[in-house]
Design a protein around this motif. Structure first.
Motif, short mmCIF file in Angstrom:
data_model
loop_
_atom_site.label_atom_id
_atom_site.label_comp_id
_atom_site.label_asym_id
_atom_site.label_seq_id
_atom_site.Cartn_x
_atom_site.Cartn_y
_atom_site.Cartn_z
N LEU A 121 -0.24 9.77 14.85
CA LEU A 121 1.20 9.83 14.52
C LEU A 121 1.97 8.70 15.21
N LYS A 122 1.61 8.42 16.45
CA LYS A 122 2.31 7.36 17.20
C LYS A 122 2.10 5.99 16.55
N TYR A 123 0.93 5.77 15.98
CA TYR A 123 0.60 4.47 15.41
C TYR A 123 0.54 4.51 13.87
N GLN A 124 1.23 5.48 13.27
CA GLN A 124 1.13 5.68 11.82
C GLN A 124 1.47 4.41 11.04
N LEU A 126 1.45 1.23 11.93
CA LEU A 126 0.47 0.17 12.16
C LEU A 126 -0.81 0.45 11.38
N LEU A 127 -1.30 1.68 11.42
CA LEU A 127 -2.55 2.02 10.73
C LEU A 127 -2.40 1.91 9.22
N GLU A 128 -1.26 2.34 8.70
CA GLU A 128 -1.02 2.21 7.25
C GLU A 128 -0.98 0.74 6.84
N ALA A 129 -0.38 -0.10 7.69
CA ALA A 129 -0.32 -1.54 7.40
C ALA A 129 -1.73 -2.15 7.39
N MET A 130 -2.59 -1.71 8.32
CA MET A 130 -3.97 -2.20 8.35
C MET A 130 -4.72 -1.82 7.06
N ILE A 131 -4.55 -0.60 6.63
CA ILE A 131 -5.27 -0.13 5.44
C ILE A 131 -4.82 -0.88 4.19
N PRO A 148 -5.60 11.09 5.02
CA PRO A 148 -5.41 11.57 6.40
C PRO A 148 -6.66 11.40 7.25
N LEU A 149 -7.84 11.68 6.67
CA LEU A 149 -9.09 11.49 7.41
C LEU A 149 -9.32 10.02 7.74
N ALA A 150 -8.99 9.15 6.79
CA ALA A 150 -9.13 7.71 7.03
C ALA A 150 -8.20 7.26 8.16
N MET A 151 -7.01 7.82 8.22
CA MET A 151 -6.04 7.43 9.25
C MET A 151 -6.53 7.80 10.65
N VAL A 152 -6.97 9.05 10.83
CA VAL A 152 -7.39 9.46 12.17
C VAL A 152 -8.68 8.76 12.59
#
Length: 533
Positions: A121-124, A126-131, A148-152
């Motif tokens: 959640l803290k890096y949501q 950033l992680l979405e931008a990477m994907i 959601p599984l890919a994010m965690v």
């Protein structure tokens, strides 16, 4: 009962002497007891002497999440993730469900899953931008149900510097196909994901990934990684001095200042007279020791220990104390140990807790041989003063649900003390919304007002793990102003300072309230003591 006698009974076999020999002389009996005590000391020393050695072996050996942790973390993230306007949505998730339910009853797995979901959640963003920048979801055919599984898993993957996770060994949880398939996809795409992360850092001028967070969140995250451990001593069965002797026999030395803690030292808490402090690096060795397995030492957050420490000198001889709000079985046990010293009981309103929480409480109390706790069938706010169960009630401790804004890392304490997980999205961005604060303060005021309505009660202790004045001193004053007192009774007043003899306790200037500010050495809390005299 001393810690030596407990250790002797548990470490020696049942064949410790003939019970049939009723004519044994007192001298012989004393000799056997002394021999057993010495042997108990030796056995205890042997079990505890490995603490520093275990620590040196465990450094850097953090266990990676299991497949089940990933699945649970994905479910938590899906339910708690921040919704964005359509124009700002980089990924299309499935719709959220109404409730969040976790299948596993394994508390360690749940805690690790919530921790992973909170970090995601803290890096949501950033992680979405990477994907999206790396086209991971489109190239690897990651559809909305797996996002959601890919994010965690991506958070964990980049946190491990894109290194492979160690697979489960024989006897561990079985592999889950969707987790393993996604892990292979991440591994295939790791070069492009790492390149996307590098581009993001350059674009936003981030010297490290943690720089993505706000200054306050980054400070909390940094402090949480080295926050000391606090553990209270079960003084019904041993003493602080005896436990210190056992630790010293295990090659741990005592230091006066918490800043001097290392893997081979411990310290005494200046605020909580029954509490010891350890370096976080000793967490695993301590949990594996006889001290914690027999509940002589009980690891718990200091924000809770402080509230119990405030309560201890307020207890009446043969008087009852009622604990209201949201709290753990361990908190009830701590209060019960304090009350037992005054031959008092602890009352808990069972309706305010789930069946599993009540069962957990009863199980722990049985393990610790605590018998002075009574679970009432009523809810606290429905409990009437003329109820026969509260005829000896003198003190009420109010530990309400709160924003947890004074915690460096809220997950551990929220998990143990039954906090509100719906606060994690707000806490992952450093502040709690006004609407949630209003909802919390409404319930907090209701609990405190009802506590002040009992005419025979002499003292109320109110405590939160919040830095918000709306939950703390403002709320206490507002409730006091609205409280109507019987003409023949003294009114409740704020009584302080709470720790007058300790200038370094964290108590602010001339305030009658106690505020412990979060730091690298402790989580924060607020305590108010309201007394009729």
């Amino acid at each position: 009962m001393s810690v030596v006698s407990i250790s002797t009974r548990q470490l020696l076999s049942d064949n410790d002497g003939s019970r049939g020999d009723v004519n044994m002389s007192s001298d012989t009996e004393k000799a056997i007891i002394i021999s057993h005590q010495e042997q108990g000391h030796q056995n205890t020393k042997q079990l505890l002497s490995s603490l520093p050695r275990l620590q040196s072996l465990s450094l850097g050996s953090v266990c990676p999440p299991s497949d089940q942790v990933f699945l649970q973390a994905a479910a938590i993230f899906q339910q708690l993730r921040r919704e964005k306007p359509v124009s700002h949505q980089l990924l299309q998730y499935e719709k959220k469900t109404d409730t969040l339910s976790l299948d596993s009853g394994d508390k360690a797995t749940q805690k690790q899953a919530y921790q992973l979901a909170f970090n995601t959640l803290k890096y949501q963003d950033l992680l979405e931008a990477m994907i999206t920048d790396s086209c991971f979801h489109t190239s690897q055919h990651i559809y909305s149900d797996l996002l959601p599984l890919a994010m965690v898993m991506l958070f964990d993957f980049q946190d491990r510097k894109f290194l492979l996770r160690r697979g489960p060994t024989e006897g561990e949880q079985e592999a889950i196909p969707e987790v393993r398939d996604l892990e292979k996809s991440l591994q295939r795409w790791k070069t492009k994901l790492a390149a996307s992360l590098a581009r993001f850092r350059v674009k936003h001028n981030l010297r490290s990934v943690s720089r993505f967070l706000s200054v306050s969140l980054r400070a909390k995250e940094h402090r949480a990684k080295s926050l000391p451990l606090y553990a209270w001593v079960n003084t019904s069965h041993t003493s602080l001095d005896e436990v210190c002797e056992m630790l010293q026999s295990a090659k741990l030395s005592e230091v006066k200042n918490v800043a001097d803690l290392t893997y081979s030292t411990f310290s005494k808490d200046p605020l909580c007279t029954d509490t010891l402090i350890f370096s976080q690096s000793l967490h695993i060795p301590l949990q594996s020791s006889i001290l914690t397995s027999t509940h002589m030492l009980n690891i718990q957050d200091r924000s809770v220990c402080v509230a119990v420490s405030v309560l201890q000198p307020l207890l009446f001889d043969k008087g009852d104390v009622l604990v209201a709000g949201s709290f753990s079985a361990l908190t009830v046990a701590h209060v019960a140990v304090a009350a037992a010293a005054c031959s008092g009981r602890v009352l808990v309103c069972g309706t305010d807790h789930t069946a599993s929480q009540t069962e957990e409480m009863k199980e722990l109390l049985s393990q610790m041989d605590i018998k002075n706790v009574k679970v009432l069938s009523e809810a606290f706010c429905s409990l009437a003063e003329w109820n026969n169960a509260v005829r000896r009630l003198k003190v009420i401790m109010v530990l309400p649900q709160c924003s947890s804004s004074a915690l460096n890392d809220p997950v551990t304490t929220m998990h143990s003390e039954h906090g509100d997980w719906n606060l994690l999205p707000d806490l992952s961005h450093g502040s709690v919304s006004k609407s949630k604060i209003f909802s919390l303060t409404t319930q907090q005021a209701r609990l405190l007002a009802h506590a002040l309505s009992f005419q025979k009660v002499q003292t109320v202790v109110y405590s939160t793990r919040s830095v918000c004045p709306e939950e703390n001193e403002q709320l206490v004053r507002q409730v006091l102003d609205k409280t109507q007192t019987h003409p023949k009774l003294l009114p409740f007043r704020v009584s302080g300072p709470i720790f007058p003899d300790d200038s370094t306790s964290g108590d602010e200037t001339d305030s009658k309230f106690f505020r412990l500010q979060p730091s690298q050495f402790t989580n924060g809390c607020f305590v108010a003591r309201l007394s009729r005299q």
